[in-house]
Design a protein around this motif. Structure first.
Motif, PDB file in Angstrom:
ATOM      1  N   PRO A  38      -0.703  -4.942   2.454  1.00  0.00           N
ATOM      2  CA  PRO A  38      -0.071  -4.396   3.665  1.00  0.00           C
ATOM      3  C   PRO A  38       0.682  -3.113   3.362  1.00  0.00           C
ATOM      4  CG  PRO A  38       1.269  -6.174   2.775  1.00  0.00           C
ATOM      5  CD  PRO A  38       0.030  -6.102   1.917  1.00  0.00           C
ATOM      6  N   GLY A  39       0.587  -2.152   4.253  1.00  0.00           N
ATOM      7  CA  GLY A  39       1.393  -0.938   4.151  1.00  0.00           C
ATOM      8  C   GLY A  39       2.270  -0.847   5.388  1.00  0.00           C
ATOM      9  N   ARG A  40       1.606  -0.511   6.518  1.00  0.00           N
ATOM     10  CA  ARG A  40       2.303  -0.360   7.793  1.00  0.00           C
ATOM     11  C   ARG A  40       3.181  -1.570   8.144  1.00  0.00           C
ATOM     12  NH1 ARG A  40       0.035   2.796  11.753  1.00  0.00           N
ATOM     13  NH2 ARG A  40      -1.949   2.618  10.665  1.00  0.00           N
ATOM     14  N   SER A  56       0.849  -1.196   0.000  1.00  0.00           N
ATOM     15  CA  SER A  56       0.000   0.000   0.000  1.00  0.00           C
ATOM     16  C   SER A  56       0.884   1.246   0.000  1.00  0.00           C
ATOM     17  CB  SER A  56      -0.899  -0.027   1.238  1.00  0.00           C
ATOM     18  OG  SER A  56      -1.681   1.139   1.262  1.00  0.00           O
ATOM     19  N   ALA A 106       1.453   4.270   2.674  1.00  0.00           N
ATOM     20  CA  ALA A 106       2.163   4.160   3.949  1.00  0.00           C
ATOM     21  C   ALA A 106       3.541   4.812   3.877  1.00  0.00           C
ATOM     22  CB  ALA A 106       2.301   2.688   4.354  1.00  0.00           C
ATOM     23  N   GLY A 110      -9.797  -1.495   7.828  1.00  0.00           N
ATOM     24  CA  GLY A 110      -9.198  -0.491   8.709  1.00  0.00           C
ATOM     25  C   GLY A 110      -7.704  -0.688   8.795  1.00  0.00           C
ATOM     26  N   SER A 111      -7.099  -0.036   9.765  1.00  0.00           N
ATOM     27  CA  SER A 111      -5.645  -0.076   9.876  1.00  0.00           C
ATOM     28  C   SER A 111      -5.243  -0.370  11.311  1.00  0.00           C
ATOM     29  CB  SER A 111      -5.084   1.273   9.427  1.00  0.00           C
ATOM     30  OG  SER A 111      -3.722   1.181   9.126  1.00  0.00           O
ATOM     31  N   SER A 168      -7.365   1.801  -5.396  1.00  0.00           N
ATOM     32  CA  SER A 168      -8.429   1.978  -4.400  1.00  0.00           C
ATOM     33  C   SER A 168      -8.729   3.460  -4.209  1.00  0.00           C
ATOM     34  CB  SER A 168      -8.000   1.393  -3.048  1.00  0.00           C
ATOM     35  OG  SER A 168      -7.501   0.086  -3.175  1.00  0.00           O
ATOM     36  N   GLY A 227      -5.590  -4.178   3.549  1.00  0.00           N
ATOM     37  CA  GLY A 227      -4.440  -4.153   4.468  1.00  0.00           C
ATOM     38  C   GLY A 227      -4.909  -3.970   5.892  1.00  0.00           C
ATOM     39  N   GLY A 228      -4.080  -3.338   6.710  1.00  0.00           N
ATOM     40  CA  GLY A 228      -4.481  -3.052   8.082  1.00  0.00           C
ATOM     41  C   GLY A 228      -3.815  -3.908   9.129  1.00  0.00           C
ATOM     42  N   TYR A 245       3.287   6.052   7.483  1.00  0.00           N
ATOM     43  CA  TYR A 245       2.480   7.236   7.768  1.00  0.00           C
ATOM     44  C   TYR A 245       3.301   8.280   8.529  1.00  0.00           C
ATOM     45  CZ  TYR A 245      -0.855   3.804   6.283  1.00  0.00           C
ATOM     46  OH  TYR A 245      -1.490   2.836   5.551  1.00  0.00           O
ATOM     47  N   ASP A 280      -0.752  -1.185  -4.229  1.00  0.00           N
ATOM     48  CA  ASP A 280      -2.098  -0.663  -4.019  1.00  0.00           C
ATOM     49  C   ASP A 280      -1.970   0.846  -3.988  1.00  0.00           C
ATOM     50  OD1 ASP A 280      -4.786  -0.226  -3.072  1.00  0.00           O
ATOM     51  OD2 ASP A 280      -3.978  -0.079  -1.038  1.00  0.00           O
ATOM     52  N   ARG A 303     -15.528  -2.892  -4.118  1.00  0.00           N
ATOM     53  CA  ARG A 303     -15.120  -2.904  -2.714  1.00  0.00           C
ATOM     54  C   ARG A 303     -16.356  -3.003  -1.846  1.00  0.00           C
ATOM     55  NH1 ARG A 303     -11.206   1.283   0.632  1.00  0.00           N
ATOM     56  NH2 ARG A 303     -11.883   0.676   2.713  1.00  0.00           N
TER      57      ARG A 303
HETATM   58  C1  LIG Z   1      -4.525   2.347   3.809  1.00  0.00           C
HETATM   59  C2  LIG Z   1      -4.929   1.179   3.034  1.00  0.00           C
HETATM   60  C3  LIG Z   1      -4.166   0.001   3.071  1.00  0.00           C
HETATM   61  C4  LIG Z   1      -2.958  -0.164   3.945  1.00  0.00           C
HETATM   62  O1  LIG Z   1      -3.251  -0.119   5.307  1.00  0.00           O
HETATM   63  P1  LIG Z   1      -2.126  -0.523   6.368  1.00  0.00           P
HETATM   64  O2  LIG Z   1      -2.788  -0.336   7.667  1.00  0.00           O
HETATM   65  O3  LIG Z   1      -0.982   0.425   6.174  1.00  0.00           O
HETATM   66  O4  LIG Z   1      -1.731  -1.925   6.094  1.00  0.00           O
HETATM   67  C5  LIG Z   1      -4.546  -1.031   2.253  1.00  0.00           C
HETATM   68  N1  LIG Z   1      -5.646  -0.941   1.445  1.00  0.00           N
HETATM   69  C6  LIG Z   1      -6.405   0.174   1.397  1.00  0.00           C
HETATM   70  C7  LIG Z   1      -7.581   0.210   0.513  1.00  0.00           C
HETATM   71  C8  LIG Z   1      -6.078   1.258   2.181  1.00  0.00           C
HETATM   72  O5  LIG Z   1      -6.839   2.360   2.145  1.00  0.00           O
END
Ligand SMILES: *Cc1c(COP(=O)(O)O)cnc(C)c1O
Length: 411
Positions: free
Chosen positions: A272-274, A58, A61, A201-202, A102, A236-237, A369, A79, A149
């Motif tokens: 995944p981002g974080r 993602s 992040a 969510g995250s 997204s 992600g999240g 972030y 993403d 989505r």
């Molecule tokens: C922000 C986001 C992510 C990533 O979230 P993380 O908490 O950083 O893993 C993935 N998909 C979508 C659609 C997002 O908005």
């Protein structure tokens, strides 16, 4: 691995003392460990081995070009949530065929650019958006790959600002409307349904909400058998450790996801981002002043909410580690920035060993972030970004100059 650790009381990133980075590149600076980024990525990717899958990092992040390139070379998809991120992924040399788009507010221009890039799919968040994508694809004489989505209405149990998967949130569409949108896509020559998506969510620390979300989208997809859907995008999240919380058990989550997806004809996407960049980065800052009051000490540093917004925005807690560890009685302190805002703090009520002006601090777990949410508030140039690999350092973004700040303005 521990990307940041003390060697003889001096904090290092991999093999490089952070004090040396401060000397060479100045402060404030974001410092990232290359090995940690790659290890976080490959742990998820290799965990998924055995089922058809794609890990789409993602971009929001941390969108530094060098980090995107690193991940692209490791085999990541991406993403994205904007035309700007699309341009970054392109500049980093990534394959757009492994990219999903997204976001609730895609403009016609962004849709055109993404269509031309040959993306894997748009994750569509409303009927209006589906109509615009259809029209733009028709105008370009092409077919747009899409996923709807779905908002699975599960409680992510995280900070309200980063929870997205309930009906009260602006993201996604309810299951019932998703079916209608898929019917609409099936009837259009300019749309092709490739997947189904959700993102709840995250910084989610429990396995169960993800499994519930997957069950929800599997249930929708079961009713869409004629539509040629291939991809289940779970979003992600994935939560990490900032303080003393138990991080998400990623290995267990992946095992459970594989078990559910294995018997189906679908391929899994995670975004995944974080979890890829969070613990791989710190914000390196220098103490300017120490102000003692009767209640507590204020440690004024050369970095603030303009560089790292998370504490002010979400009340997030980042650990603060001294770059040089010294013995001495610790006292409660707030680590605050120089900005003219009461919300301008990096940490509050921490027990810190005695500090003096000139000392360096590492604000931990700031790789996600962090820089991306930075601003020029109070006309402060954004910090440098430095990537460490073993004993090497690489400047991956120069510190902004005052000229950069004013270059788009006209007298
Ligand atoms: C922000 C986001 C992510 C990533 O979230 P993380 O908490 O950083 O893993 C993935 N998909 C979508 C659609 C997002 O908005």
């Amino acid at each position: 691995m521990e990307p940041f650790a003390y060697i003889q009381n001096r904090l290092h990133c991999e093999g490089v003392p952070l004090a040396r980075i401060a000397e060479q590149f100045g402060t404030p600076a974001y410092v990232y460990s290359r090995a940690a980024i790659l290890e976080n990525f490959s742990r998820i990717q290799s965990g998924l081995a055995g089922i058809p899958s794609l890990v789409c990092y993602s971009v929001k992040a941390n969108s530094n070009l060098k980090i995107l390139r690193l991940l692209a070379q490791a085999g990541a998809g991406f993403d994205i949530v904007s035309g700007g991120e699309l341009a970054r992924v392109g500049r980093a040399g990534a394959d757009p065929g492994r990219m999903v788009f997204s976001g609730v507010g895609k403009t016609a221009e962004e849709i055109d650019a993404a269509l031309a890039s040959g993306l894997l799919m748009f994750n569509v968040e409303s009927e209006g958006e589906l109509e615009v994508i259809e029209a733009r694809a028709a105008a370009a004489g092409t077919t747009a790959p899409i996923a709807i989505r779905v908002n699975p209405d599960v409680e992510a149990e995280t900070h309200p600002y980063i929870s997205t998967g309930r009906f009260i949130h602006k993201f996604g569409v309810p299951k019932s409307s998703a079916l209608a949108l898929y019917r609409r896509a099936a009837a259009s020559k300019s749309l092709r349904a490739r997947g189904i998506a959700c993102h709840i969510g995250s910084q989610i620390l429990k396995v169960e909400p993800f499994l519930k979300a997957l069950d929800e989208i599997l249930e929708v997809v079961k009713r869409l058998e004629q539509q040629g859907i291939q991809w289940l995008d779970l979003g992600g999240g994935y939560g990490i450790r900032y303080g003393d919380e138990e991080p998400l058990d990623m290995d267990r989550l992946i095992a459970e996801l594989k078990r559910r997806v294995a018997g189906t004809p679908y391929r899994l996407i995670l975004e995944p981002g974080r979890a890829i960049v969070g613990n791989a980065g710190i914000l390196l800052t220098r103490v300017l002043y120490v102000k003692a009051t009767e209640q507590k000490n204020f440690v004024v540093v050369d970095s603030g909410m303009n560089d790292l917004l998370r504490p002010a925005l979400y009340g997030s807690e980042h650990q603060v580690w001294p770059v040089e560890r010294r013995a001495g009685p610790s006292a409660p302190a707030d680590v605050v920035g120089p900005l003219c805002e009461t919300g301008d703090f990096l940490a509050r009520d921490r027990r810190l060993a005695p500090l003096q002006p000139g000392d360096l601090l590492a604000i931990m777990t700031a790789g996600a972030y962090g820089f991306v949410l930075s601003s020029n508030y109070n006309s402060r140039p954004r910090p440098a970004e430095v990537l460490v690999s073993a004993s090497e350092t690489l400047l991956i973004r120069s510190r902004e100059r005052l000229d950069d700040l004013m270059s788009a303005e006209h007298l």
